[in-house]
Every structure is written in C-alpha cells, then in structure tokens.
Design an enzyme around this catalytic site. Sequence first.
Site, PDB file in Angstrom:
ATOM      1  NE  ARG A 203      -3.929   1.822   2.139  1.00  0.00           N
ATOM      2  CZ  ARG A 203      -3.878   3.009   3.021  1.00  0.00           C
ATOM      3  NH1 ARG A 203      -3.093   3.156   4.150  1.00  0.00           N
ATOM      4  NH2 ARG A 203      -4.976   4.014   3.015  1.00  0.00           N
TER       5      ARG A 203
ATOM      6  CG  HIS B  96      -1.479   5.300  -0.515  1.00  0.00           C
ATOM      7  ND1 HIS B  96      -2.265   5.791   0.470  1.00  0.00           N
ATOM      8  CD2 HIS B  96      -2.470   4.393  -1.034  1.00  0.00           C
ATOM      9  CE1 HIS B  96      -3.254   5.066   0.543  1.00  0.00           C
ATOM     10  NE2 HIS B  96      -3.503   4.357  -0.403  1.00  0.00           N
TER      11      HIS B  96
ATOM     12  CG  ASN C 152      -1.081   8.650   2.657  1.00  0.00           C
ATOM     13  OD1 ASN C 152      -1.365   7.720   2.272  1.00  0.00           O
ATOM     14  ND2 ASN C 152      -0.606   9.729   1.912  1.00  0.00           N
TER      15      ASN C 152
ATOM     16  CG  HIS D 207      -8.045  -4.311  -0.903  1.00  0.00           C
ATOM     17  ND1 HIS D 207      -8.914  -3.417  -1.361  1.00  0.00           N
ATOM     18  CD2 HIS D 207      -6.940  -3.567  -0.764  1.00  0.00           C
ATOM     19  CE1 HIS D 207      -8.465  -2.204  -1.186  1.00  0.00           C
ATOM     20  NE2 HIS D 207      -7.418  -2.212  -0.664  1.00  0.00           N
TER      21      HIS D 207
END
Length: 320
Positions: free
Chosen positions: A64, A68, A96, A195
Amino acid sequence: MGRFDFVLIATLLFVFSNILFKPCEAQLSSTFYDTRCPNVTTVIRNSIRQAISRERRMAASIIRLHFHDCFVQGCDASLLLDDSSTIQSEKSAGPNAGSARGFEVIEAAKLAVERACPGIVSCADVLTLAAREASVAVSGPSWTVRLGRRDSTTASRSLANSDLPGPGSTLAQLISSFSNKGLSERDMVALSGAHTIGQAQCSLFRARIYSNGSDIDPNFAITRRRNCPQTGGNTNLAPLDLVTPNSFDNNYYRNLNQRRGLLQSDQILTTGSSATIVSEFSSNPTAFSTAFANAMIRMGEIQPLVGTNGIIRRVCNAIN
C-alpha cells in the site's frame, strides 16, 4: 552542400532526437546496481522478510505504501518524507493519516542498504523492491523490477488528497483515477486484488455494513458489525479477505462474487465493465497473478525521477 551531407545531417538529427527525447522509463534497468551495489536485492529481501515474519499484516502495508507513493508525483519516495520547514508531508493527507504504516520497515531496509552501499540506492528503489518482496513473502507473485529511480526533494499533500482513490469511489472514479496514471481498467482490478491481504479500519466500511443494501451479503454484514459499531470503534480492524486474510490468493475476487467485499470500492468492481475481469480472476488464479505482476511493473514506473533529477537520500524521511 551535397546530397550526402543532407543525408548525414538528417541521420545525426534523428539519432540525437531519439537520445534527447527517449522516455525516462527507458533509463530504468534491472541491472542498474549490478556493479555498484550487487547485493541490494538480497539485503532488502532479508530485511522485509524479517519484518513480515514479525507481523504478517506488514506485507499489505508495504504494498500500500508503494501504491500511495507512486500515485502522487510518481514513484519518488515523496510519501516517506516527514514534515519540515519546507515540506508538508503526504503522511498527514486524508488517505494516509492514521492508516499508512510500515515507514519504519522501509527505513530499516534503507539503513541495511546504506551499510552495504552508502549513497547509492534511492529510497524510491528500496520501496519498489520492498513491495515485490512483500508479495513474495506471503506467497504472492514476483516480477522483474527495473531500477534507477531517484528521490524527490518535495512532497504534495494536496495531490495525495486529490489523486488517491478512496474506499467510497465509484467505478467511474476508479477507472479515471487509474487511467490518469497510465493504468488500464484491467490493471485497476488486478491491483485491487492486493486487498486479498491486509485489514481496514471500521470507519472505512461502516456505511457499507449498515446500509442493508442489495450488494452486501446480510450474514457477512452481521459478522462485520460485531467489531464495528454504528458509533465509536473507528480504528477497529477487519480483514479485507475474510477467508484467507494472510495469504496472497484470488479469494478476494471470490468474496466479491458472493457480495462479501469489505469496502464499497471493492464491491463496486462487480458492476459495469469490470465485472468480467473480476469473474476471470475469481476462476483463474494464474491470470490474476500474471495481471497483478504486470500491473505492479507499470505502476512502479509511473513518472520516475532518473538521471540527474532528484537526489539519493541518506535516510528516507528527510532531505539530505
């Protein structure tokens, strides 16, 4: 000037223009550190595996972080920078704040690399390699990483707030968000498959499990409500994949077909044009693994800083 001179000049101009305007991605290379830091992959692999052996969830957190980072200013490690007199950290942006984690793991990997090869390997490359090693550590796919990224000297909290898709995004918003970064709808559905590991906070899925909507299995909603009350418990965690939360597999897509996606932005993938891709990945784990690896390669090469652009940070949370 004779015809030969014109041909020679035209040829030279063609060669020069191809060098001058060659895409920056072409300057990335899987052998970039072979002579200056030949053990970089092994050093990062060992560091990341140690972290994941301590906490299995960390694999999802690292992947992740990479996502990001790349979606804001490109894959330049801007996400890793702390607040300073000249920097508004992306860490405190909405997508975040209170959820992005694993920064200390990347710093530890960078420290290990610095001990082996001081001042050579960028934090952007450390994070990119760490994401691959995180996938492999939880039985996910591997892929070839081209290296040579350099680190930014800036961050953008505003872009982090605008460019990162959220848990309530519509399908059209998701497709647009990924398309803006040069990624296809298939890439988007494949990357969402990350996920299959990790967890989400109650505040991100509360509306979905109390919606009584037709797109959520009632028994699944009841199960998730046990640890996510209508008020309070915002940071309570639930696995994104109820069946195999610690293994990288295609159960995420099977869950979606059973209306058991935890986030609205997950379940929405079973509608519209992405539904056929979800169906394919749910029945063909090899297709998913291949698509995920290919998408991670493309995502990892979004607008890298190369050549003389950017810097090589000594630590990842601050400019030298």
